[in-house]
Structures are given as structure tokens and as C-alpha cells.
Design an enzyme around this catalytic site. Structure first.
Site, PDB file in Angstrom:
ATOM      1  N   GLU A   1      -3.249   0.229  10.944  1.00 50.29           N
ATOM      2  CA  GLU A   1      -2.454  -1.165  10.536  1.00 50.29           C
ATOM      3  C   GLU A   1      -2.051  -0.865   9.195  1.00 50.29           C
ATOM      4  OE1 GLU A   1      -5.681  -0.682   9.390  1.00 50.29           O
ATOM      5  OE2 GLU A   1      -5.404  -1.225   7.270  1.00 50.29           O
TER       6      GLU A   1
ATOM      7  N   SER B   1      -1.481   1.524  -9.771  1.00 51.11           N
ATOM      8  CA  SER B   1      -1.660   1.918  -8.402  1.00 51.11           C
ATOM      9  C   SER B   1      -0.669   2.384  -7.802  1.00 51.11           C
ATOM     10  CB  SER B   1      -2.654   0.783  -7.661  1.00 51.11           C
ATOM     11  OG  SER B   1      -1.581  -0.442  -7.795  1.00 51.11           O
TER      12      SER B   1
ATOM     13  N   LYS C   1      -3.057   5.295  -2.237  1.00 48.90           N
ATOM     14  CA  LYS C   1      -3.333   4.963  -0.674  1.00 48.90           C
ATOM     15  C   LYS C   1      -3.533   6.572   0.108  1.00 48.90           C
ATOM     16  CE  LYS C   1      -2.445   0.441   0.697  1.00 48.90           C
ATOM     17  NZ  LYS C   1      -1.844   0.021  -0.383  1.00 48.90           N
TER      18      LYS C   1
HETATM   19  C1  LIG Z   1      -1.831  -1.452  -0.810  1.00 47.38           C
HETATM   20  C2  LIG Z   1      -1.602  -1.314  -2.352  1.00 47.38           C
HETATM   21  C3  LIG Z   1      -2.632  -2.020  -3.036  1.00 47.38           C
HETATM   22  C4  LIG Z   1      -3.502  -2.963  -2.322  1.00 47.38           C
HETATM   23  O1  LIG Z   1      -4.712  -2.550  -1.933  1.00 47.38           O
HETATM   24  P1  LIG Z   1      -5.967  -2.090  -2.527  1.00 47.38           P
HETATM   25  O2  LIG Z   1      -7.095  -2.059  -1.310  1.00 47.38           O
HETATM   26  O3  LIG Z   1      -6.473  -3.462  -2.994  1.00 47.38           O
HETATM   27  O4  LIG Z   1      -5.939  -1.255  -3.534  1.00 47.38           O
HETATM   28  C5  LIG Z   1      -2.434  -2.078  -4.455  1.00 47.38           C
HETATM   29  N1  LIG Z   1      -1.418  -1.412  -5.048  1.00 47.38           N
HETATM   30  C6  LIG Z   1      -0.720  -0.719  -4.386  1.00 47.38           C
HETATM   31  C7  LIG Z   1       0.499   0.066  -5.088  1.00 47.38           C
HETATM   32  C8  LIG Z   1      -0.550  -0.749  -2.907  1.00 47.38           C
HETATM   33  O5  LIG Z   1       0.173   0.152  -2.169  1.00 47.38           O
END
Ligand SMILES: *Cc1c(COP(=O)(O)O)cnc(C)c1O
Length: 396
Positions: free
Chosen positions: A110, A376, A88
Site C-alpha cells: 500500500e 527521514s 523507507k
Molecule cells: C513515509 C515517511 C515518513 C513517515 O513514516 P514513518 O513510518 O513514521 O517513518 C516520514 N518521513 C518520510 C520522509 C517519509 O517518506
């Protein structure tokens, strides 16, 4: 790069469906975002911060034991190693640099699980900007450690007390705040959702993920294109970044994994591509989980970061056009995959990420093929959820 029209449409999806009071803000962004983010001066500062502050490039790690287990080659793109523990921050760094160049003094955002709130509060501290984060009241209780992190970073966390008191309501209240404070405030949206130009802008800030994957794969195996790229999809930002440079490359299959929750026919799901219908949510036309008469249905996922009833318009379009495929993963499949990755690789993934890992056994890849999973985020924030779940099922 995904094709987008002047008005911000991917096919029939996208656009800017906003109250009149927001026109000036959105128009200011639409007019200026590309020239600002493509300027040398911006790119220089963005790249410097990604390298020295976020810790990019993140490794592309060959997961030996996971590969042996699955029977094909698996690389993990380690976004979990970014500062603050997830992808993020690529976006919040980009947006705060943009806000500065637009002369803004205050940031509003948000957050659901608190990850985007933390990433926003972090860059506000870095740049000395005032930071206000709306968070569903229920989420402030479920995700207290992230509330504390934001407060320590100097952000003001305002509980959203309307509706179901979760992410959708926090988004509504953040937008309302922006309408009331249009001149000096920039709204940092946390995914590839919202009115144009947000989906395109956020995708561009995360495109560095696939840019690095291509370079890293080239130098380790002599080809830049994997056979598969897998990413979990909430709003769709980490997937957009992981897909970006592989779109329209005939070799690479793009696969998004949604939160199926208890199953797509259970009424407790967040799998928008599977069960959503065309509608407008938070300023853009996309797919939305809704009733026959258009009321948004409360989604469910064990992972707070995927618990959203909409999806970025570019994914609605990638799905419809067949350029990418999307599959639902249940809570249980995700939790098991999270544990498997932990035990085979010593990496505790975020529960969001575990949804992408859970598709590996269903991929039916050949032994010589290469799959890249966008890891992610890290799972530290999810430890209590993991442990309670595994204890209940006697899995530890
Ligand atoms: C917020 C988050 C997501 C989901 O958000 P996307 O916009 O779909 O990427 C996925 N993985 C992690 C670790 C997150 O913090």
C-alpha cells in the site's frame, strides 16, 4: 531493542488481529522471520545492499548554522541521501530478501504519498519480482510524479476507490488482495504497523539508523549517546529505527513528533498519541483516531506521509510507559521549520521530516548538549506544496 512478547505485544499494544483467511500467511511469517533475518546469509546480502545500493552508512552531519541558531549542538542523520530519497528503502530491501527466501513470486504493497510504493517498486525491479501497489485514488492525483516513478519501475498501481480514497483505504485493499492471493504473494507493509510480526520486523530493518548514529557520534565526539534523538512519527518506522539502540539508555531522551495538522482540537489532525484511543486498526491493537463509537476519523496533515489515523503499537507503548515523549507539531510550524533548515543548511527536508525539526526551538537544550534529528527524507516531492504555501503567506 524493544521488548516484545512471543505473541507480538508491547505491553497491551500489538498482537495480530486478522481475518481467518490470513492466518496461514501471518503464521508463516511469525514462524520464520527471525531465523531468516538473523541468518548469516541474509545479513550478508542485506548489509551488502544497504552499503552498495542504498548508500549506507548515511552521513551524520553536524549542522553548524542550525546549531548556532538554536544554541546547542545539532546533528542531522541524512536518511534523505538514501537511494529513492528516504529511509523507507531500508525496510523494503529487508522485506524483499525475506520474500525471496520464502519462495514468493509477487509483492503487494500500500502507499499514501507514494514514497513506500516507490521504495517497493524499486526493490521489485532490483529482484525481478512482480509488484502491485494499492494507492488511494485521491492520492494518485495528488502525488502523480510518484505514480509515474512506480510505473516506470514496472509496478502496477491500482487506485483504491473505497472510503476516503486515501492511505487507510489503500491498506484495506492491499490486505484484501493478499487474502485472495495467499500462496505466492508477500505483503510489504511500509511502517511499524500491521499484525505481528510486521512492527518488530520493520523496526529491525530500520535499526541500522541508530546503530550508525552511535558509531558515528562515538568517532566524532567520543561518546555514542546523544542527549536527544528527534524523529517525526507517521506510522513510526523512521522513529523506531532512530530510537532502537538508544532505548533504555538513561542518557538519551527519545522524542517523537506527530502531525498536529491544524491543531489537536481542530478535528483536522493526525496526532494519534495526542488524541487517539485504544482500538484495532490494520491488524494490531494500538491507538487510533476514532469517534466515541469507534469509527475511524479521517486524519489531516499537510504531509501525506504522516496523514494516518493509527500509529505503530510500539510507539503507543513507548508513550504510555514514558520511555519516549511525543508532541504534536502543526502544519504551520512544520512548514516554517522546513524553510529554516533549507535557508540555514541548504537542505530541503521532506515536510514529514520538517515536523521533527520544528521541535528544536522548544527543546530547551543546554548549549553543550547534543541533539540528533533523523532527517527521514528529502523534500523534492514536496516542492509544489511548499511553494504554494509560502507564496500564499508571502514568506518567500
Ligand atoms: C513515509 C515517511 C515518513 C513517515 O513514516 P514513518 O513510518 O513514521 O517513518 C516520514 N518521513 C518520510 C520522509 C517519509 O517518506
Amino acid at each position: 531493542m524493544f521488548p516484545i512478547t512471543q505473541q507480538g505485544y508491547y505491553g497491551e499494544f500489538g498482537g495480530a488481529y486478522i481475518p481467518e483467511m490470513l492466518y496461514p500467511n501471518i503464521e508463516e511469517l511469525q514462524k520464520n522471520y527471525l531465523s531468516i533475518i538473523e541468518s548469516d546469509d541474509f545479513q550478508k546480502e542485506f548489509r551488502r545492499l544497504l552499503r552498495d545500493y542504498v548508500g549506507r552508512p548515511t552521513p551524520l552531519y553536524y549542522a553548524t548554522r542550525l546549531s548556532e541558531h538554536m544554541g546547542f549542538h545539532i546533528y542531522l542523520k541524512r536518511e534523505d541521501l538514501c537511494h529513492t530519497g528516504a529511509h523507507k528503502i531500508n525496510n523494503t530491501i529487508g522485506q524483499i530478501l525475506l520474500a525471496k527466501r520464502l519462495g514468493k513470486k509477487r509483492i503487494v504493497a500500500e502507499t499514501g504519498a507514494g514514497q513506500h510504493g516507490v521504495a517497493t517498486a524499486t526493490v521489485c525491479a532490483l529482484m525481478g519480482m512482480e509488484c502491485i501497489v494499492f494507492m488511494g485514488e485521491l492520492d494518485t492525483k495528488r502525488q502523480k510524479p510518484n505514480v509515474d516513478r512506480m510505473r516506470m519501475l514496472g509496478a502496477k498501481v491500482i487506485p483504491a476507490t473505497s472510503g476516503s480514497k486515501t492511505l487507510k483505504d489503500a491498506t484495506n485493499e492491499a490486505m484484501r488482495f493478499w487474502i485472495n492471493n495467499p500462496v505466492d504473494t508477500h505483503y510489504i507493509i511500509g511502517s511499524v504497523v500491521g499484525p505481528h510480526p510486521y512492527p518488530d520486523m520493520v523496526a529491525r530493518f530500520h535499526a541500522v539508523i541508530s546503530e550508525e548514529i552511535a558509531q558515528q557520534l562515538q568517532s566524532s565526539v567520543g561518546r555514542s549517546e546523544p542527549d536527544y534523538v528527534l524523529a517525526c512519527v507517521g506510522g513510526g518506522s523512521n522513529a523506531a529505527g532512530a530510537f532502537y539502540h538508544f532505548y533504555q539508555n538513561s542518557k538519551t531522551k527519545l522524542i517523537g513528533l506527530e502531525a498536529g495538522g491544524h491543531g489537536i482540537h481542530s478535528g483536522m489532525t493526525a496526532a494519534t498519541i495526542a488524541v487517539g484511543r485504544v482500538g484495532v486498526l490494520h491488524g494490531s491493537k494500538s491507538l487510533v483516531i476514532q469517534t466515541e463509537d469507534g469509527q475511524v476519523i479521517e486524519p489531516h496533515s499537510i504531509s501525506a506521509g504522516l496523514d494516518y489515523p493509527g500509529i505503530g503499537p510500539l510507539h503507543a507503548w513507548l508513550a504510555k510507559s514514558g520511555a519516549a515523549s511525543y508532541f504534536p507539531i502543526t502544519d504551520e510550524e512544520a512548514m516554517r521549520a522546513g524553510l529554516l533548515c533549507t535557508r540555514l543548511e541548504g537542505i530541503i527536508p521532506a515536510i514529514e521530516t520538517a515536523h521533527a525539526l520544528a521541535y528544536l526551538p522548544k527543546l530547551n537544550a543546554q548549549s553543550h548538549e547534543i541533539a540528533v534529528v533523523n532527517l527521514s527524507g528529502r523534500g523534492d516531492k514536496d516542492l509544489t506544496t511548499y511553494i504554494n504555501y509560502f507564496e500564499e503567506k508571502n514568506m518567500l
